[in-house]
Design a protein around this motif. Structure first.
Motif, PDB file in Angstrom:
ATOM      1  N   ALA A   1       3.793   0.481   2.684  1.00 22.39           N
ATOM      2  CA  ALA A   1       3.491  -0.379   3.829  1.00 22.39           C
ATOM      3  C   ALA A   1       3.000  -1.693   3.234  1.00 22.39           C
ATOM      4  O   ALA A   1       2.420  -1.710   2.154  1.00 22.39           O
ATOM      5  CB  ALA A   1       2.419   0.265   4.700  1.00 22.39           C
ATOM      6  N   TYR A   2       3.221  -2.777   3.940  1.00 21.18           N
ATOM      7  CA  TYR A   2       2.925  -4.092   3.378  1.00 21.18           C
ATOM      8  C   TYR A   2       1.867  -4.842   4.164  1.00 21.18           C
ATOM      9  O   TYR A   2       1.829  -4.777   5.393  1.00 21.18           O
ATOM     10  CB  TYR A   2       4.214  -4.921   3.306  1.00 21.18           C
ATOM     11  N   VAL A   3       0.998  -5.559   3.426  1.00 19.81           N
ATOM     12  CA  VAL A   3      -0.086  -6.333   4.024  1.00 19.81           C
ATOM     13  C   VAL A   3      -0.159  -7.679   3.301  1.00 19.81           C
ATOM     14  O   VAL A   3      -0.026  -7.735   2.078  1.00 19.81           O
ATOM     15  CB  VAL A   3      -1.445  -5.599   3.873  1.00 19.81           C
TER      16      VAL A   3
ATOM     17  N   GLU B   1      -2.935   4.478   9.144  1.00 19.77           N
ATOM     18  CA  GLU B   1      -2.917   5.867   9.612  1.00 19.77           C
ATOM     19  C   GLU B   1      -1.612   6.175  10.334  1.00 19.77           C
ATOM     20  O   GLU B   1      -1.000   7.213  10.120  1.00 19.77           O
ATOM     21  CB  GLU B   1      -4.093   6.159  10.566  1.00 19.77           C
ATOM     22  N   ARG B   2      -1.189   5.236  11.181  1.00 19.55           N
ATOM     23  CA  ARG B   2       0.060   5.453  11.923  1.00 19.55           C
ATOM     24  C   ARG B   2       1.265   5.436  10.988  1.00 19.55           C
ATOM     25  O   ARG B   2       2.173   6.247  11.111  1.00 19.55           O
ATOM     26  CB  ARG B   2       0.221   4.392  13.013  1.00 19.55           C
ATOM     27  N   THR B   3       1.253   4.508  10.043  1.00 20.01           N
ATOM     28  CA  THR B   3       2.381   4.386   9.125  1.00 20.01           C
ATOM     29  C   THR B   3       2.521   5.626   8.237  1.00 20.01           C
ATOM     30  O   THR B   3       3.610   6.153   8.063  1.00 20.01           O
ATOM     31  CB  THR B   3       2.216   3.137   8.232  1.00 20.01           C
ATOM     32  N   PHE B   4       1.387   6.066   7.671  1.00 24.93           N
ATOM     33  CA  PHE B   4       1.429   7.191   6.735  1.00 24.93           C
ATOM     34  C   PHE B   4       1.247   8.540   7.414  1.00 24.93           C
ATOM     35  O   PHE B   4       1.316   9.581   6.762  1.00 24.93           O
ATOM     36  CB  PHE B   4       0.369   7.016   5.639  1.00 24.93           C
ATOM     37  N   GLU B   5       0.993   8.528   8.734  1.00 23.76           N
ATOM     38  CA  GLU B   5       0.813   9.754   9.511  1.00 23.76           C
ATOM     39  C   GLU B   5      -0.230  10.684   8.901  1.00 23.76           C
ATOM     40  O   GLU B   5      -0.021  11.890   8.786  1.00 23.76           O
ATOM     41  CB  GLU B   5       2.150  10.475   9.690  1.00 23.76           C
TER      42      GLU B   5
ATOM     43  N   VAL C   1       0.900  -1.154   0.000  1.00 24.44           N
ATOM     44  CA  VAL C   1       0.000   0.000   0.000  1.00 24.44           C
ATOM     45  C   VAL C   1       0.932   1.195   0.000  1.00 24.44           C
ATOM     46  O   VAL C   1       1.883   1.252   0.780  1.00 24.44           O
ATOM     47  CB  VAL C   1      -0.892   0.014   1.264  1.00 24.44           C
ATOM     48  N   VAL C   2       0.710   2.119  -0.912  1.00 27.44           N
ATOM     49  CA  VAL C   2       1.654   3.231  -1.062  1.00 27.44           C
ATOM     50  C   VAL C   2       0.954   4.578  -0.939  1.00 27.44           C
ATOM     51  O   VAL C   2      -0.178   4.737  -1.380  1.00 27.44           O
ATOM     52  CB  VAL C   2       2.415   3.103  -2.408  1.00 27.44           C
ATOM     53  N   ARG C   3       1.650   5.512  -0.278  1.00 28.14           N
ATOM     54  CA  ARG C   3       1.199   6.904  -0.271  1.00 28.14           C
ATOM     55  C   ARG C   3       2.171   7.644  -1.181  1.00 28.14           C
ATOM     56  O   ARG C   3       3.354   7.755  -0.898  1.00 28.14           O
ATOM     57  CB  ARG C   3       1.250   7.507   1.125  1.00 28.14           C
ATOM     58  N   SER C   4       1.629   8.145  -2.287  1.00 28.13           N
ATOM     59  CA  SER C   4       2.470   8.822  -3.271  1.00 28.13           C
ATOM     60  C   SER C   4       2.946  10.154  -2.699  1.00 28.13           C
ATOM     61  O   SER C   4       2.398  10.651  -1.709  1.00 28.13           O
ATOM     62  CB  SER C   4       1.673   9.070  -4.553  1.00 28.13           C
ATOM     63  N   PRO C   5       3.957  10.766  -3.332  1.00 23.24           N
ATOM     64  CA  PRO C   5       4.412  12.082  -2.874  1.00 23.24           C
ATOM     65  C   PRO C   5       3.286  13.129  -2.862  1.00 23.24           C
ATOM     66  O   PRO C   5       3.336  14.082  -2.110  1.00 23.24           O
ATOM     67  CB  PRO C   5       5.500  12.456  -3.893  1.00 23.24           C
ATOM     68  N   GLU C   6       2.238  12.911  -3.673  1.00 18.37           N
ATOM     69  CA  GLU C   6       1.093  13.838  -3.707  1.00 18.37           C
ATOM     70  C   GLU C   6       0.090  13.528  -2.596  1.00 18.37           C
ATOM     71  O   GLU C   6      -0.891  14.251  -2.425  1.00 18.37           O
ATOM     72  CB  GLU C   6       0.368  13.762  -5.061  1.00 18.37           C
ATOM     73  N   GLY C   7       0.293  12.418  -1.877  1.00 17.62           N
ATOM     74  CA  GLY C   7      -0.596  12.063  -0.780  1.00 17.62           C
ATOM     75  C   GLY C   7      -1.709  11.102  -1.155  1.00 17.62           C
ATOM     76  O   GLY C   7      -2.614  10.859  -0.375  1.00 17.62           O
ATOM     77  N   VAL C   8      -1.652  10.537  -2.369  1.00 16.10           N
ATOM     78  CA  VAL C   8      -2.691   9.599  -2.820  1.00 16.10           C
ATOM     79  C   VAL C   8      -2.343   8.197  -2.314  1.00 16.10           C
ATOM     80  O   VAL C   8      -1.227   7.721  -2.492  1.00 16.10           O
ATOM     81  CB  VAL C   8      -2.787   9.601  -4.368  1.00 16.10           C
ATOM     82  N   ILE C   9      -3.327   7.544  -1.680  1.00 19.78           N
ATOM     83  CA  ILE C   9      -3.129   6.179  -1.165  1.00 19.78           C
ATOM     84  C   ILE C   9      -3.658   5.189  -2.198  1.00 19.78           C
ATOM     85  O   ILE C   9      -4.760   5.356  -2.711  1.00 19.78           O
ATOM     86  CB  ILE C   9      -3.916   5.972   0.149  1.00 19.78           C
ATOM     87  N   SER C  10      -2.858   4.170  -2.534  1.00 22.81           N
ATOM     88  CA  SER C  10      -3.298   3.168  -3.503  1.00 22.81           C
ATOM     89  C   SER C  10      -2.570   1.852  -3.261  1.00 22.81           C
ATOM     90  O   SER C  10      -1.609   1.797  -2.493  1.00 22.81           O
ATOM     91  CB  SER C  10      -3.033   3.655  -4.932  1.00 22.81           C
TER      92      SER C  10
END
Length: 93
Positions: free
Chosen positions: A47-49, A66-70, A26-35
């Protein structure tokens, strides 16, 4: 002959270390998009699942992303990720 090192990552749900290729990123891009990043190559914080519904449910309940990506992750994101998780088979390159 030297054996290639297998990169290991920890699942946010079960906290087990597993080979990176077996987990979903699961990635949060530099723009803040979660995918979801099935190839593991998208830029951003990862982050990995495990690809199991149990691990994903545990991650959601514990708010580990939430904790991982703050940052706050809306329910729509979780629902979209869960749907994508169910529909997309894991690809191994």
């Amino acid at each position: 002959m030297k054996q290639k090192k297998i990169p290991m990552r920890q699942c946010l749900g079960c906290r087990e270390h597993k080979p990176k290729r077996e987990l979903i990123r699961v990635v949060r891009s530099p723009e803040g998009v979660i995918s979801l990043d099935f190839r593991g190559k998208s830029p951003g914080r990862g982050a990995y699942v495990c690809p199991s519904p149990d691990c994903f449910a545990r991650v959601r309940k514990s708010r580990a992303l939430e904790r991982t990506f703050e940052c706050a992750i809306p329910d729509e994101i979780y629902e979209a990720l869960e749907k994508e998780l169910e529909e997309t088979p894991i690809e191994h390159e």
